[in-house]
Design a protein around this motif. Structure first.
Motif, mmCIF file in Angstrom:
data_model
loop_
_atom_site.group_PDB
_atom_site.id
_atom_site.type_symbol
_atom_site.label_atom_id
_atom_site.label_comp_id
_atom_site.label_asym_id
_atom_site.label_seq_id
_atom_site.Cartn_x
_atom_site.Cartn_y
_atom_site.Cartn_z
ATOM 1 N N LEU A 193 0.808 -1.218 0.000
ATOM 2 C CA LEU A 193 0.000 0.000 0.000
ATOM 3 C C LEU A 193 0.841 1.268 0.000
ATOM 4 C CD1 LEU A 193 -2.800 -0.959 2.568
ATOM 5 C CD2 LEU A 193 -3.021 -0.781 0.079
ATOM 6 N N GLU A 194 2.076 1.182 0.503
ATOM 7 C CA GLU A 194 2.876 2.399 0.578
ATOM 8 C C GLU A 194 4.361 2.081 0.449
ATOM 9 O OE1 GLU A 194 3.551 5.493 -0.178
ATOM 10 O OE2 GLU A 194 1.606 5.890 0.776
ATOM 11 N N LYS A 245 -11.262 -5.239 1.990
ATOM 12 C CA LYS A 245 -11.338 -6.612 1.499
ATOM 13 C C LYS A 245 -10.769 -6.726 0.092
ATOM 14 C CE LYS A 245 -15.033 -8.643 2.744
ATOM 15 N NZ LYS A 245 -16.454 -9.049 2.876
ATOM 16 N N SER A 246 -11.167 -5.825 -0.805
ATOM 17 C CA SER A 246 -10.741 -5.940 -2.198
ATOM 18 C C SER A 246 -9.237 -5.719 -2.343
ATOM 19 C CB SER A 246 -11.518 -4.964 -3.078
ATOM 20 O OG SER A 246 -11.292 -3.623 -2.687
ATOM 21 N N LEU A 247 -8.687 -4.747 -1.625
ATOM 22 C CA LEU A 247 -7.251 -4.487 -1.727
ATOM 23 C C LEU A 247 -6.448 -5.636 -1.130
ATOM 24 C CD1 LEU A 247 -7.083 -0.666 -0.884
ATOM 25 C CD2 LEU A 247 -7.355 -1.784 -3.096
ATOM 26 N N LYS A 270 1.217 -1.358 -7.684
ATOM 27 C CA LYS A 270 0.236 -0.419 -8.226
ATOM 28 C C LYS A 270 -0.521 0.343 -7.149
ATOM 29 C CE LYS A 270 -2.866 -1.452 -11.465
ATOM 30 N NZ LYS A 270 -3.999 -2.083 -11.001
ATOM 31 N N LEU A 271 -0.810 -0.341 -6.048
ATOM 32 C CA LEU A 271 -1.654 0.267 -5.015
ATOM 33 C C LEU A 271 -0.963 1.433 -4.316
ATOM 34 C CD1 LEU A 271 -3.308 -2.932 -3.468
ATOM 35 C CD2 LEU A 271 -4.277 -1.331 -5.124
ATOM 36 N N ARG A 272 0.343 1.532 -4.442
ATOM 37 C CA ARG A 272 1.048 2.682 -3.864
ATOM 38 C C ARG A 272 0.695 3.973 -4.595
ATOM 39 N NH1 ARG A 272 7.213 0.242 -3.291
ATOM 40 N NH2 ARG A 272 6.749 -1.389 -1.752
ATOM 41 N N TYR A 273 0.119 3.855 -5.777
ATOM 42 C CA TYR A 273 -0.203 5.027 -6.593
ATOM 43 C C TYR A 273 -1.694 5.372 -6.549
ATOM 44 C CZ TYR A 273 4.504 4.493 -8.462
ATOM 45 O OH TYR A 273 5.872 4.408 -8.589
ATOM 46 N N LYS A 274 -2.441 4.762 -5.637
ATOM 47 C CA LYS A 274 -3.864 5.088 -5.518
ATOM 48 C C LYS A 274 -4.038 6.562 -5.193
ATOM 49 C CE LYS A 274 -5.074 2.134 -2.295
ATOM 50 N NZ LYS A 274 -5.588 3.236 -1.502
ATOM 51 N N GLU A 275 -5.087 7.156 -5.750
ATOM 52 C CA GLU A 275 -5.352 8.568 -5.483
ATOM 53 C C GLU A 275 -5.957 8.767 -4.097
ATOM 54 O OE1 GLU A 275 -7.781 10.098 -8.588
ATOM 55 O OE2 GLU A 275 -6.311 9.721 -10.167
ATOM 56 N N LYS A 276 -6.786 7.805 -3.659
ATOM 57 C CA LYS A 276 -7.423 7.892 -2.350
ATOM 58 C C LYS A 276 -7.319 6.545 -1.657
ATOM 59 C CE LYS A 276 -10.786 11.411 -3.802
ATOM 60 N NZ LYS A 276 -12.227 11.761 -3.911
#
Length: 275
Positions: free
Chosen positions: A47-48, A85-87, A109-115
């Motif tokens: 996530l980060e 759950k989805s992430l 990819k999830l590190r680039y989520k906008e929110k």
């Protein structure tokens, strides 16, 4: 550590008309505290960026770190569309492909989520690759994570499988849109070895092989063969399609616990990267 917890079995489905593979993943031992901690670490670092965490939390107290995680990084359990759950499912799916299929994860990819409470926009939940094959493989994956049966029963799950297939079909083209996105992120992260492979894939679509995966991560007690009957009833245009069924006991509880553990281990994770 993932292989200590779950095992893989190829499922024979001779009554299915499509040329596709089916794999089942089940727990082979009761999940331990150490394995839960390892999963939580993988989720946090998916996530980060650890370098960001190291800088951002460098002068914060333990309580301030927890507040920042809750406020800025970890998805809210009660947010619309259940991002926790989805992430979680997307992260576990990418780890399974990494551990059991030897796929590389080019970017997180999830590190680039906008929110923090929204899924990542794009044409595939997960993109991985295997550079050892000739031609090399780029795999496009859709993930569905289900902890319980909804009011529509198995028909809702079958709809999820249909939607997953539709999502993957968008990548069954000469130049999938998401490859350009991955290329940009690889430039940002200075991953020049992978950059050349993705450059080849964009310029020469025949230089690589496409694989397609659907992951259904589901509470074990809720599993029913009806969920994948969608693929018995119709053919698919997707080549090299694999259906991955991941059955986990007390799935909802495990997901909740994963995020709770992150709050306790984040500081140690950051310190490991400082060392």
């Amino acid at each position: 550590m993932l292989k200590l917890w779950i095992e893989e079995n190829k499922l024979e489905k001779p009554d299915y008309p499509n040329k596709m593979d089916f794999y089942g993943f089940q727990e082979k031992i009761e999940i331990t505290a150490e394995i839960k901690k390892d999963i939580s670490k993988r989720v946090l670092l998916s996530l980060e960026n650890p370098e960001y965490l190291k800088v951002r939390f460098n002068t914060l107290s333990s309580e301030e770190i927890k507040e920042c995680l809750i406020g800025s990084i970890l998805p809210d359990k009660n947010a619309m569309f259940h991002p926790q759950k989805s992430l979680w499912g997307e992260i576990i799916s990418s780890e399974i492909l990494n551990v059991f299929r030897k796929h590389l994860i080019p970017i997180y990819k999830l590190r680039y989520k906008e929110k923090k409470d929204q899924a990542m926009r794009g044409k595939a939940d997960v993109v991985t690759c295997n550079l050892d094959d000739d031609p090399f493989i780029i795999a496009f994956t859709e993930v569905k994570t289900k902890g319980d049966i909804k009011k529509n029963g198995f028909s809702e799950y079958k709809k999820d499988m249909e939607n997953a297939e539709k999502g993957l079909l968008k990548n069954n083209v000469d130049n999938p849109e998401i490859l350009e996105y991955m290329y940009k992120r690889l430039v940002d992260e200075k991953k020049y070895d992978l950059l050349q492979k993705f450059d080849d894939a964009i310029k020469k679509p025949n230089s690589y092989k496409k694989e397609f995966h659907i992951f259904m991560i589901i509470e074990k007690s809720r599993w029913g063969e009806q969920i994948i009957d969608f693929f018995k009833e119709k053919s698919t245009e997707l080549p090299n399609l694999t259906i991955n069924i991941v059955l986990i006991n007390s799935l909802n509880d495990l997901i909740d616990e994963t995020y709770e553990i992150i709050l306790d281990i984040a500081e140690d994770v950051i310190n490991d990267f400082k060392a």
